[in-house]
Every structure is written in C-alpha cells, then in structure tokens.
Design a protein around this motif. Structure first.
Motif, PDB file in Angstrom:
ATOM      1  N   LEU A 157     -68.863 -47.627 -38.242  1.00 48.08           N
ATOM      2  CA  LEU A 157     -68.795 -49.002 -37.743  1.00 48.08           C
ATOM      3  C   LEU A 157     -68.201 -49.062 -36.343  1.00 48.08           C
ATOM      4  CD1 LEU A 157     -67.583 -50.789 -41.011  1.00 48.08           C
ATOM      5  CD2 LEU A 157     -69.928 -50.572 -40.148  1.00 48.08           C
ATOM      6  N   TYR A 158     -67.184 -48.254 -36.094  1.00 44.07           N
ATOM      7  CA  TYR A 158     -66.580 -48.260 -34.756  1.00 44.07           C
ATOM      8  C   TYR A 158     -67.541 -47.700 -33.707  1.00 44.07           C
ATOM      9  CZ  TYR A 158     -61.831 -49.870 -35.688  1.00 44.07           C
ATOM     10  OH  TYR A 158     -60.734 -50.640 -35.977  1.00 44.07           O
ATOM     11  N   VAL A 159     -68.280 -46.659 -34.056  1.00 42.70           N
ATOM     12  CA  VAL A 159     -69.267 -46.127 -33.103  1.00 42.70           C
ATOM     13  C   VAL A 159     -70.326 -47.189 -32.812  1.00 42.70           C
ATOM     14  CG1 VAL A 159     -71.061 -44.390 -32.745  1.00 42.70           C
ATOM     15  CG2 VAL A 159     -68.867 -43.720 -33.732  1.00 42.70           C
ATOM     16  N   LYS A 160     -70.750 -47.913 -33.831  1.00 38.42           N
ATOM     17  CA  LYS A 160     -71.709 -49.008 -33.621  1.00 38.42           C
ATOM     18  C   LYS A 160     -71.156 -50.068 -32.673  1.00 38.42           C
ATOM     19  CE  LYS A 160     -74.731 -49.066 -37.672  1.00 38.42           C
ATOM     20  NZ  LYS A 160     -75.236 -49.866 -38.806  1.00 38.42           N
ATOM     21  N   GLN A 161     -69.887 -50.416 -32.868  1.00 34.54           N
ATOM     22  CA  GLN A 161     -69.303 -51.436 -32.006  1.00 34.54           C
ATOM     23  C   GLN A 161     -69.205 -50.935 -30.567  1.00 34.54           C
ATOM     24  OE1 GLN A 161     -68.873 -54.504 -32.317  1.00 34.54           O
ATOM     25  NE2 GLN A 161     -67.657 -54.975 -30.507  1.00 34.54           N
ATOM     26  N   CYS A 162     -68.881 -49.656 -30.396  1.00 33.59           N
ATOM     27  CA  CYS A 162     -68.872 -49.079 -29.042  1.00 33.59           C
ATOM     28  C   CYS A 162     -70.241 -49.235 -28.403  1.00 33.59           C
ATOM     29  CB  CYS A 162     -68.497 -47.597 -29.097  1.00 33.59           C
ATOM     30  SG  CYS A 162     -66.754 -47.269 -29.385  1.00 33.59           S
ATOM     31  N   LEU A 163     -71.282 -48.919 -29.155  1.00 36.63           N
ATOM     32  CA  LEU A 163     -72.639 -49.055 -28.627  1.00 36.63           C
ATOM     33  C   LEU A 163     -72.981 -50.513 -28.345  1.00 36.63           C
ATOM     34  CD1 LEU A 163     -74.849 -46.536 -30.654  1.00 36.63           C
ATOM     35  CD2 LEU A 163     -74.404 -46.541 -28.199  1.00 36.63           C
ATOM     36  N   ALA A 164     -72.590 -51.414 -29.251  1.00 33.74           N
ATOM     37  CA  ALA A 164     -72.887 -52.837 -29.059  1.00 33.74           C
ATOM     38  C   ALA A 164     -72.234 -53.352 -27.776  1.00 33.74           C
ATOM     39  CB  ALA A 164     -72.409 -53.640 -30.267  1.00 33.74           C
ATOM     40  N   GLU A 165     -70.994 -52.969 -27.555  1.00 31.32           N
ATOM     41  CA  GLU A 165     -70.306 -53.394 -26.334  1.00 31.32           C
ATOM     42  C   GLU A 165     -70.946 -52.752 -25.108  1.00 31.32           C
ATOM     43  OE1 GLU A 165     -66.096 -52.696 -26.739  1.00 31.32           O
ATOM     44  OE2 GLU A 165     -66.013 -53.685 -28.683  1.00 31.32           O
ATOM     45  N   GLY A 166     -71.360 -51.499 -25.240  1.00 28.33           N
ATOM     46  CA  GLY A 166     -72.037 -50.830 -24.131  1.00 28.33           C
ATOM     47  C   GLY A 166     -73.357 -51.481 -23.807  1.00 28.33           C
ATOM     48  N   TYR A 167     -74.137 -51.845 -24.822  1.00 25.32           N
ATOM     49  CA  TYR A 167     -75.409 -52.519 -24.596  1.00 25.32           C
ATOM     50  C   TYR A 167     -75.189 -53.877 -23.924  1.00 25.32           C
ATOM     51  CZ  TYR A 167     -77.886 -49.091 -27.494  1.00 25.32           C
ATOM     52  OH  TYR A 167     -78.444 -47.946 -27.990  1.00 25.32           O
ATOM     53  N   TYR A 168     -74.144 -54.577 -24.338  1.00 26.90           N
ATOM     54  CA  TYR A 168     -73.853 -55.852 -23.678  1.00 26.90           C
ATOM     55  C   TYR A 168     -73.577 -55.612 -22.196  1.00 26.90           C
ATOM     56  CZ  TYR A 168     -71.657 -60.148 -22.202  1.00 26.90           C
ATOM     57  OH  TYR A 168     -71.368 -61.292 -21.502  1.00 26.90           O
ATOM     58  N   GLU A 169     -72.759 -54.622 -21.891  1.00 21.94           N
ATOM     59  CA  GLU A 169     -72.439 -54.330 -20.493  1.00 21.94           C
ATOM     60  C   GLU A 169     -73.691 -53.961 -19.713  1.00 21.94           C
ATOM     61  OE1 GLU A 169     -70.974 -54.343 -17.167  1.00 21.94           O
ATOM     62  OE2 GLU A 169     -69.429 -54.579 -18.708  1.00 21.94           O
ATOM     63  N   TRP A 170     -74.606 -53.232 -20.346  1.00 25.59           N
ATOM     64  CA  TRP A 170     -75.860 -52.855 -19.686  1.00 25.59           C
ATOM     65  C   TRP A 170     -76.858 -54.012 -19.632  1.00 25.59           C
ATOM     66  CZ3 TRP A 170     -76.676 -47.457 -22.407  1.00 25.59           C
ATOM     67  CH2 TRP A 170     -75.908 -46.478 -21.731  1.00 25.59           C
ATOM     68  N   ASN A 171     -76.477 -55.151 -20.172  1.00 25.50           N
ATOM     69  CA  ASN A 171     -77.331 -56.342 -20.234  1.00 25.50           C
ATOM     70  C   ASN A 171     -78.538 -56.137 -21.144  1.00 25.50           C
ATOM     71  OD1 ASN A 171     -77.667 -59.068 -19.509  1.00 25.50           O
ATOM     72  ND2 ASN A 171     -79.194 -58.553 -17.950  1.00 25.50           N
ATOM     73  N   ARG A 172     -78.398 -55.232 -22.098  1.00 25.45           N
ATOM     74  CA  ARG A 172     -79.426 -55.054 -23.127  1.00 25.45           C
ATOM     75  C   ARG A 172     -79.002 -55.911 -24.322  1.00 25.45           C
ATOM     76  NH1 ARG A 172     -80.046 -48.570 -23.363  1.00 25.45           N
ATOM     77  NH2 ARG A 172     -81.014 -49.127 -25.365  1.00 25.45           N
ATOM     78  N   LEU A 173     -79.160 -57.201 -24.150  1.00 24.44           N
ATOM     79  CA  LEU A 173     -78.584 -58.151 -25.096  1.00 24.44           C
ATOM     80  C   LEU A 173     -79.227 -58.074 -26.478  1.00 24.44           C
ATOM     81  CD1 LEU A 173     -78.074 -61.283 -22.795  1.00 24.44           C
ATOM     82  CD2 LEU A 173     -76.602 -59.280 -23.138  1.00 24.44           C
ATOM     83  N   ALA A 174     -80.525 -57.831 -26.526  1.00 21.78           N
ATOM     84  CA  ALA A 174     -81.200 -57.739 -27.829  1.00 21.78           C
ATOM     85  C   ALA A 174     -80.676 -56.543 -28.625  1.00 21.78           C
ATOM     86  CB  ALA A 174     -82.711 -57.625 -27.629  1.00 21.78           C
ATOM     87  N   ASP A 175     -80.475 -55.401 -27.945  1.00 23.77           N
ATOM     88  CA  ASP A 175     -79.934 -54.218 -28.629  1.00 23.77           C
ATOM     89  C   ASP A 175     -78.506 -54.476 -29.107  1.00 23.77           C
ATOM     90  OD1 ASP A 175     -82.242 -52.740 -28.230  1.00 23.77           O
ATOM     91  OD2 ASP A 175     -81.558 -51.975 -26.294  1.00 23.77           O
ATOM     92  N   SER A 176     -77.730 -55.154 -28.277  1.00 27.92           N
ATOM     93  CA  SER A 176     -76.362 -55.480 -28.666  1.00 27.92           C
ATOM     94  C   SER A 176     -76.354 -56.392 -29.886  1.00 27.92           C
ATOM     95  CB  SER A 176     -75.636 -56.151 -27.494  1.00 27.92           C
ATOM     96  OG  SER A 176     -74.313 -56.479 -27.847  1.00 27.92           O
ATOM     97  N   ARG A 177     -77.218 -57.411 -29.872  1.00 22.00           N
ATOM     98  CA  ARG A 177     -77.259 -58.353 -30.982  1.00 22.00           C
ATOM     99  C   ARG A 177     -77.654 -57.666 -32.287  1.00 22.00           C
ATOM    100  NH1 ARG A 177     -80.996 -61.066 -29.332  1.00 22.00           N
ATOM    101  NH2 ARG A 177     -79.877 -62.612 -28.085  1.00 22.00           N
ATOM    102  N   GLU A 178     -78.577 -56.740 -32.217  1.00 25.84           N
ATOM    103  CA  GLU A 178     -79.025 -56.047 -33.428  1.00 25.84           C
ATOM    104  C   GLU A 178     -77.861 -55.296 -34.083  1.00 25.84           C
ATOM    105  OE1 GLU A 178     -82.150 -52.521 -34.817  1.00 25.84           O
ATOM    106  OE2 GLU A 178     -82.225 -53.320 -32.763  1.00 25.84           O
ATOM    107  N   LEU A 179     -77.072 -54.594 -33.288  1.00 23.91           N
ATOM    108  CA  LEU A 179     -75.930 -53.863 -33.846  1.00 23.91           C
ATOM    109  C   LEU A 179     -74.853 -54.815 -34.348  1.00 23.91           C
ATOM    110  CD1 LEU A 179     -75.538 -50.858 -31.366  1.00 23.91           C
ATOM    111  CD2 LEU A 179     -76.391 -50.813 -33.708  1.00 23.91           C
ATOM    112  N   LEU A 180     -74.634 -55.902 -33.639  1.00 23.32           N
ATOM    113  CA  LEU A 180     -73.627 -56.873 -34.074  1.00 23.32           C
ATOM    114  C   LEU A 180     -74.013 -57.497 -35.416  1.00 23.32           C
ATOM    115  CD1 LEU A 180     -72.840 -58.624 -30.670  1.00 23.32           C
ATOM    116  CD2 LEU A 180     -71.316 -57.115 -31.949  1.00 23.32           C
ATOM    117  N   MET A 181     -75.289 -57.742 -35.612  1.00 21.83           N
ATOM    118  CA  MET A 181     -75.748 -58.298 -36.897  1.00 21.83           C
ATOM    119  C   MET A 181     -75.507 -57.304 -38.027  1.00 21.83           C
ATOM    120  SD  MET A 181     -79.289 -60.228 -35.781  1.00 21.83           S
ATOM    121  CE  MET A 181     -79.687 -60.613 -37.487  1.00 21.83           C
ATOM    122  N   GLN A 182     -75.743 -56.011 -37.747  1.00 23.36           N
ATOM    123  CA  GLN A 182     -75.473 -54.983 -38.756  1.00 23.36           C
ATOM    124  C   GLN A 182     -73.986 -54.945 -39.094  1.00 23.36           C
ATOM    125  OE1 GLN A 182     -77.127 -51.167 -37.625  1.00 23.36           O
ATOM    126  NE2 GLN A 182     -79.001 -52.119 -36.849  1.00 23.36           N
TER     127      GLN A 182
END
Length: 889
Positions: A553-578
């Motif tokens: 879960l923590y690795v997922k959150q790291c990726l979600a925050e990274g995707y947000y920073e990269w402005n890959r909002l759809a990828d970030s949202r997918e991980l946040l929903m999981q």
C-alpha cells in the motif's frame, strides 16, 4: 497485574527529593544561582563518584525558584532516538502550557532526519523571553554515561544556541567530552569542580551532628578536623565512616581505615557497614543489587520473600544509600558506588547466584511488560534464548520508536557461538539498512542469500526469500541499485510466500503528510526507473496474495503521489481508488491522510473544488479519530485546505483556517512543520507581505537542503521566485526559478509549478523569453544542449497550464487608463471596497488604523482619477482582482 509498558520511564524525569538528613550546601546553591544572574547559562558540576553531584543538583532545583526539568542519564541512553525522546520530554515538563504544546508539535524524533533539524525544532519551541516568568532550568545528571558521538555533537550544537530563558546544569564524573562548547570559552559557563564539592570542616561537623543522634559518640573538634582532612572532603567516605561506627563502643582507632585510594576506602567501609546489618537485610541488599530500578514487587521476585516493602522502608530509615525515583516512594535505586560494591560482593559470594538474580529480574520485567529492562537482565544472565525471545517480542515497538542503536547493541550481545535463526539474521540485516550501514547490510544479505538458496525447497524457504526481498527492497531505496533488485526479484518471484508481519506490515510513515517525503519515497526523487521498480514490486506482492500488506500500500501511495507530480492524473486516481478500497487504510493514519490529501489536490487540479473540500472534510474527521498524533494530522489537513482556499481566491477563509496552527509570521519555521509554514507563506504572499515570508523560506530551504528533501526544495524555491517577482526583483526571481527548474526537470516535476497558478505561468513565460533573448545575443555554444533541454521542459510546463483551471494572479495591475499601478495594499483595499466593507472593517481586516485606511483610500482615489467610493467601484468594475475576503472575525 501486568503493567502497560510506557515509552518513557517517569522515574528518569523525577527531581530527587532534598532529604532533611542531608547537609544543605547553601553556598554552592547560591553560587550557581548567582552565576545564572550574571549571564551564565551552563553550569558543569564535575567530580568523581561520591562527591554529592546529584544531591547538589537536586538541592538547587528545590531552591531555584524556577521550573526545573530533570533527566537521569544512564548507559542505555547512548541510543540517539531514546536520548532525545527523553530529553524533549524532560524539557516539556518544565514549560508553560503554550510552549509545551508547541514543543510537542514541533519536536518529534524520526530516524533518518538529521539531529540538527530535530534540535532546530526543539529550540524553536522554547520561550525566548528573559523575564523570570518564563525562565527554566534543565538538569542533566550523570552525563558521563553518554559516549555516542552524535549525541555529544548534538548537545554541543544545542548549548551554542539555547535561548536566554533556558539554564543548563549538568553533572559528570569526568571531563566533559562534548566538543566545541563555546560558552566555556566566552564566559557564559562555569564549572563547579572537585575542590568546591569537597566538604569543608564546618560541613563535616554538620554531617556528624545529623547522624550522631543514632551513633551517640563524642568527638572532639580536632578529631573531626582529622576526619575531614583524611577523607579530603570526600562526602561518601565521610558518610560511610560515620555509619561504620554505629556498632563501635569507643572512639579508639576511629581513623585507622582512612588510608589508601578512594576505591580501597569505600570497599573497606562498605564492608564495615554491610557486616553490621542483620543477615536478612544483608542478603536482601546483595540479591537486589542487580536492579537498576527497584520496587517492592521486583525485590520479592528476586528474594523469594514477601517483605520487599518493609525492607525498603528499613533501608530508608538507616539512610543506606537508597535514592527515591518518584514522589510516591515506589521506585528507588541504590547509590551507584553502593550498587557496584554490592554486585561485586554477590559475585564473589556465588557467580551462579549473580546470574540467577539477573535471570529472575529479566523474567519479572518481561512479565510486567518492561521489555528493555528484561532484555538487558537476561543477556547479563547469559540466558540468550530467553533474551532473544524477549527481543523478538519488543522489536516492533523499538522499531516504531526508532531505537536502532539499542537494537543493534542487543544484537552485539548475542555470542558468536550462538546460532541465530535465519529469521533473526534477516531482522539484523533490516536494522543495518534502517541505520544506514549499507555496505555491511549488503554483505549480510549476500551471505543469507547463499544460506537460503542452500535449503531444501519448502514453504519455509519461500518465506525466507520473501523476507530477503523485503530487506533488499528497502536497501534499493537507499543505494539506488535498481538493476540488482530487478535481477534478484526476477530470480525468486515464483518462490515467495506470505511473510513475517514485522516486515510486510512495517509502518513506514508516522509523521509526514506525503509518503514521497519519506526514505521509502526517496524524499521526492522521481524517475522512470523508480516507477518501473515500484510497479514490478506491486506486481510481485499482489501476485502472491499480499495486496493488503502495508508495504504494498505504501509503494502504491508513493506511485500515486509521483503520478500526481508528473501530472498523470488518471494514473494517480486509479491507484488512489485501489487504496481507498483497502481494509488497512483506516487503521494507518500515515497512509490514510496522505491518500486523502493527494485525492483532494487531484480534485482541485481538475477544477472540482467541491469534491476537494469534501475530501478534506473526510481527512479532518480521520485526523480527529486518531488516538495518537491526531493534532499533527489535522494541521496538515488545515494547511492543504488553506492552500485550496487561496487558489479559489478565498483569502479570509484561508487566514481563518491557519489560525489554530499557532504558526504566525513571528514563528521560526521548523522542518517538521514545513507544510504548515509553506501554507502560511502563501497566505503572506497573497497579503503582499514579502518581507515576512521570504526569511521563512530561507530557513526552510536550508533545512530541506540538509535533509536532501527534493520535493521540498523545488516547492520552496518556486515560492521564493514568485515572491521576489512580486516585489520587483526580476533578475533574482529568474535566477531562483531556474534553480527550481533544473531540480524539477531532473525529476520530471509538473504539478509543483502548475499548482501555483497564473503567477507561475507568467513567471515561466518571462523566464523563457529572457533566456531565448540571452541565447540569441550570445556567441558561445557552450552548454547549448543543456539549455535547450531546460527550455524545452519550460515550454512543456507552460503548455500544461492550458489544461489547468485558472488560478487568480496577484501581479500589480497595470491598466492604461490608471495614472500609475496600484500597490499591494491598494489592491487589497479595492477588494474590500467591492465587498462593501466599512472603514472600520477594512482596518480590522488589514491590521491598520482607521486613519491609515482614510489615507490609503485618498491615494487610491487619486490613482483611479475618482473622488468617491461609488466612482471607484464603477471605474474598476472590469479589473481582474482576486476574489474572497480577509474580513476578520
């Protein structure tokens, strides 16, 4: 009844009682107080054992007339996490409520954060006032026990920067090993040494009269002088000699044993005192001497008797070197010299009995949940199997507290001849990784990998490989060896099994608002390689049924925050929903709060303000439900909400949101509260208070650089650039934004720039135009390729703004039909006019007098070419002013 183990032993923070049967050393107490009145802030009491150092400190504390914080230091405090935890708790106990809350909020030790960042936070929470009302003293007893260099360096740093309100008294048996105590050289410190601590003839006579009620001996003045001279004022020697006379019937040969060194004399005199006691009390002392902390129940456990309370009362009556450790006289300790002597006697009497007492003590403390004491006693008894069993039980708590040095010290106590299990060895390697000993951890892991590969295929082997993968995964986040991790994970990915919860349920975040600020999140470093490792790691874990493990879960959150920073909002949202669908989320605030804060920012980035605020309401409820540290999580929520209010032009609501955080413009920023202070900086930016905001950013930048916190640095430097641009410092602003862009480009940052809105877009366009002009006028080709790559990055950033909801700008208006641009205060005043505020309300909102408001209005009307409020509103109807209100309550 089993007692709940507390992270803090209150007995270490208790100021010892100033007993009536002690010689009151008024001249030394007054000398220390006079030193403080003369500007001294550090007093060092230095002398060998038995010269009354602790007693003097306690007497001063009881007569000081100011709050006193006490810390009894012992050898176990050589663990930095443990030492500073107790240090901060001790200081907090002496502070007024407001400062205590601020210190507790600022000052949380966390492994991986530099000691200087921790101490900056601690110092910032101390009162700065010099009046007596806020003065307090910190008394550090037995500081010679500290040998850990990082702690000594930290104390040196602290002593150089303590405020005038704080006085420090420390005791030590030996010369201070604290490097660079500048105060000793510049006259701000004083030393009370051996010559001052020795009893004078009059004090020797006072001691004699205090105890002679029981001895009933008649001494002449010359005999007392001789006693004082032969003991050379050694207080413990005097006490022992007088006690040894309790069974003598004459004054003959009273001085005969007083020759030889202090150790010889003390052993002789202790022996004299001990032999004069009843056999039962004699045996009680020997058996209980192994205890560093004593209570009646512990005594009963070691002696096999039920009279522990009565025996302790008798020792107090006889004044036999028993020191209370709390106000209820429940816990005690023996005088250090007395305890050493008793333990020596016990070992000479029976070495096996000595070990048996430690074993009994270990079992007693283990049964009562006091695991640190239990482990130490069991190792001392050579009960390695029991000690390791207790260590495994205590390890999760010790990891949460960050007591890495203590854990490593216990591992060092395991004999080389003892065959540790592979599980225990893997835990050892994990500790080495957490402690930053990467080379050694790699060697241990290579050896363990060979041993595990040599086992017969089984579920046990798969479990060990799972643990090995976990430790290597933590190692890769520190050493960057991604290719090695990929090769290893590929080799074993089909041979994994559910693992020890100490590993896969380890809680990585207990303090940060975003996981990418932690070591697991590589402190904001982003790259395609880190994304690849993270995705593969998730795939390995979920492919083996570990979808709900905290590590996954923590690795997922790291990726979600990274995707947000990269402005890959759809990828970030997918991980946040999981993550939202995980059962583990609610019980882990270090994961839940970052998930909700990231989700709120994502909604805001998509222009869904209502959803963003709703998510923050949910985060606030989650913070309120936290049993521990709920206030800290709430502060993070407030900071993010304030940022969103400002982006929506709701200045007044942002100001109100930050009010409970007690981080006013006069506060000193600290790393632990960076998110809160950056929110305050943004508020000051909108209020055009650059002079207050920029010094804060400079301090925060230094702290972020010290912690190598990339995420923080980019954000801080962006704000510096925007504030400098707002106050007209064009060249400085461009230099700063380039510094942020270089860092941002190396990590692919997008949202840190975009979330600052129209002002950032304007600054980036200015930077781009300026650098293209510079390149066009330059004849040099040096660095052209690097510069082109940076300018291409800037162009992409500017393009990204086209898909972002507009955020109001704060640049000064420059409209052709105005006589001259409006100042920051005048823009805010115009906003108040549009809200229909009266002069009184304007004054309250802007922190000005009504007379000043009238002057500002007059100048505003002059610039607008109008003479009335109505005309001003009509004239500026079409001007794009920031919305919202800053009306005070």
């Amino acid at each position: 009844m089993r007692r709940t183990a507390s992270p803090l032993l209150k007995t270490k923070l208790f100021v010892p009682e100033s007993k009536s049967r002690l010689v009151q050393r008024e001249h030394l107490v007054n000398s220390i107080s006079e030193g403080f009145r003369q500007g001294k802030r550090l007093v060092a009491v230095v002398a060998p054992a038995g010269y009354g150092k602790s007693t003097l400190l306690a007497q001063w504390a009881h007569h000081a007339g100011m709050p006193s914080a006490w810390l009894s230091v012992d050898a176990r405090d050589n663990d930095p996490a443990r030492f500073w935890r107790y240090f901060a708790a001790s200081i907090a106990s002496a502070l007024p409520e407001q400062h205590r809350r601020q210190l507790e909020t600022n000052c949380q030790w966390e492994a991986g954060v530099s000691i200087y960042t921790f101490l900056d936070a601690l110092i910032s929470g101390l009162p700065e006032e010099t009046d007596q009302k806020h003065a307090f003293a910190l008394l550090l007893d037995d500081l010679h026990e500290i040998t850990e260099r990082s702690i000594l360096d930290g104390l040196s740093y602290l002593f150089d920067y303590i405020p005038d309100s704080m006085h420090v008294i420390l005791s030590s048996r030996s010369e201070l090993m604290i490097p660079g105590i500048k105060r000793l050289a510049n006259g701000e410190a004083m030393v009370v040494g051996l010559s001052q601590l020795q009893f004078t003839a009059s004090e020797t006579e006072s001691l004699f009269h205090l105890v002679n009620g029981e001895l009933q001996l008649e001494w002449t003045s010359s005999q007392l002088d001789e006693l004082q001279q032969k003991t050379e004022g050694w207080i413990t020697g005097l006490q022992l000699h007088l006690l040894s006379l309790s069974r003598r019937t004459s004054n003959e040969n009273l001085m005969s044993p007083l020759s030889g060194g202090e150790t010889f004399i003390s052993d002789y005199l202790f022996q004299e005192v001990l032999h004069s006691l009843p056999d039962g009390l004699h045996d009680f002392l020997l058996r209980t001497s192994v205890l560093s902390r004593i209570d009646a129940s512990a005594c009963n456990a070691l002696t096999g008797r039920r009279d522990g309370r009565q025996q302790l009362n008798e020792l107090q009556r006889l004044n036999l070197f028993l020191i209370p450790l709390d106000g209820t006289r429940t816990w005690f300790r023996y005088h250090h010299l007395f305890a050493q002597f008793l333990q020596g006697q016990l070992r000479r009497r029976n070495e096996e009995e000595y070990a048996a007492m430690h074993r009994a003590a270990g079992l007693y403390f283990s049964k009562n949940g006091l695991m640190e004491d239990a482990i130490d006693h069991l190792f001392e008894a050579n009960e390695n199997a029991l000690a390791i069993q207790a260590l495994e039980q205590h390890l999760p708590l010790a990891l949460r507290q960050g007591d890495l040095s203590t854990l490593m010290n216990w591992y060092r106590k395991i004999p080389d001849t003892y065959s540790m299990t592979l599980e225990l060895s893997l835990l050892h390697s994990f500790l080495l990784v957490l402690a930053g000993d990467l080379e050694r951890s790699e060697r241990v892991l290579e050896r363990l990998e060979e041993e595990i590969d040599g086992l017969s295929p089984s579920n046990h082997q798969d479990q060990l490989r799972s643990s090995l993968l976990f430790v290597r995964s933590n190692l890769v986040f520190l050493n960057g060896d991604f290719s090695g991790w990929l090769a290893f994970s590929e080799k074993i990915r089909n041979h994994l099994a559910p693992d020890n919860p100490v590993f896969y349920q380890f809680d990585y975040n207990r303090q940060e608002p975003y996981v990418r600020r932690t070591s697991l999140g590589m402190k904001g470093m982003l790259s395609e390689e880190t994304e690849k490792v993270g995705k593969l790691f998730i795939g390995v874990l979920e492919g083996h049924g570990w979808k709900s493990s905290l590590l996954n879960l923590y690795v997922k959150q790291c990726l979600a925050e990274g995707y947000y920073e990269w402005n890959r909002l759809a990828d970030s949202r997918e991980l946040l929903m999981q993550l939202r669908n995980s059962d583990r989320l609610q019980g882990t605030p270090g994961l839940l709060i970052p998930v909700l804060l990231t989700e709120a920012r994502l909604h805001a980035a998509e222009g869904k303000s209502a959803l963003a605020y709703h998510t923050l309401d949910e985060a606030a409820e989650a913070a309120a439900a936290c049993i521990h540290d709920g206030r800290r999580w709430d502060h993070y929520v407030r900071a993010v909400r304030s940022n969103l209010y400002l982006r929506d032009g709701r200045l007044g609501e942002a100001k109100k949101e930050l009010a409970p955080l007690h981080s006013g413009s006069g506060s000193k920023p600290v790393y632990r509260r960076e998110t809160e202070f950056l929110a305050l900086v943004r508020l000051l930016w909108r209020q055009r208070k650059e002079a207050e905001a920029l010094p804060m950013l400079e301090l925060l930048k230094l702290q972020a650089e010290r912690e190598q916190q990339i995420a923080s640095l980019v954000e801080i430097i962006c704000l510096q650039a925007l504030l400098e641009a707002q106050r007209g410092q064009r060249l400085l602003s461009l230099r700063l934004i380039e510094e942020a862009l270089v860092l941002g480009k190396n990590n692919g940052y997008r949202r840190t720039f975009m979330d600052e809105g129209t002002d950032m877009r304007r600054l980036l366009k200015t930077y781009l135009a300026d650098r293209y002009n510079m390149r066009a006028s330059s004849d040099s080709d040096q660095g052209i390729s690097q510069q082109e790559a940076l300018l291409e990055y800037v162009e992409k950033l500017i393009h990204d703004f086209s898909d972002t909801p507009d955020i109001p700008a704060l640049q000064n208006l420059s409209v052709p039909d105005l006589l001259e641009p409006l100042s920051g205060k005048e823009l805010l005043l115009l906003e108040q006019l549009r809200l229909g505020a009266t002069n009184k309300q304007m004054a309250a909102a802007l922190g000005l007098s009504e007379g000043t408001i009238r002057v500002y209005l007059s100048r505003l009307y002059e610039k607008l070419g109008v003479s009335t409020r109505t005309q001003a509103l009509v004239k500026t109807q079409s001007l794009p002013l920031p919305g919202g209100s800053i009306l005070s309550d």
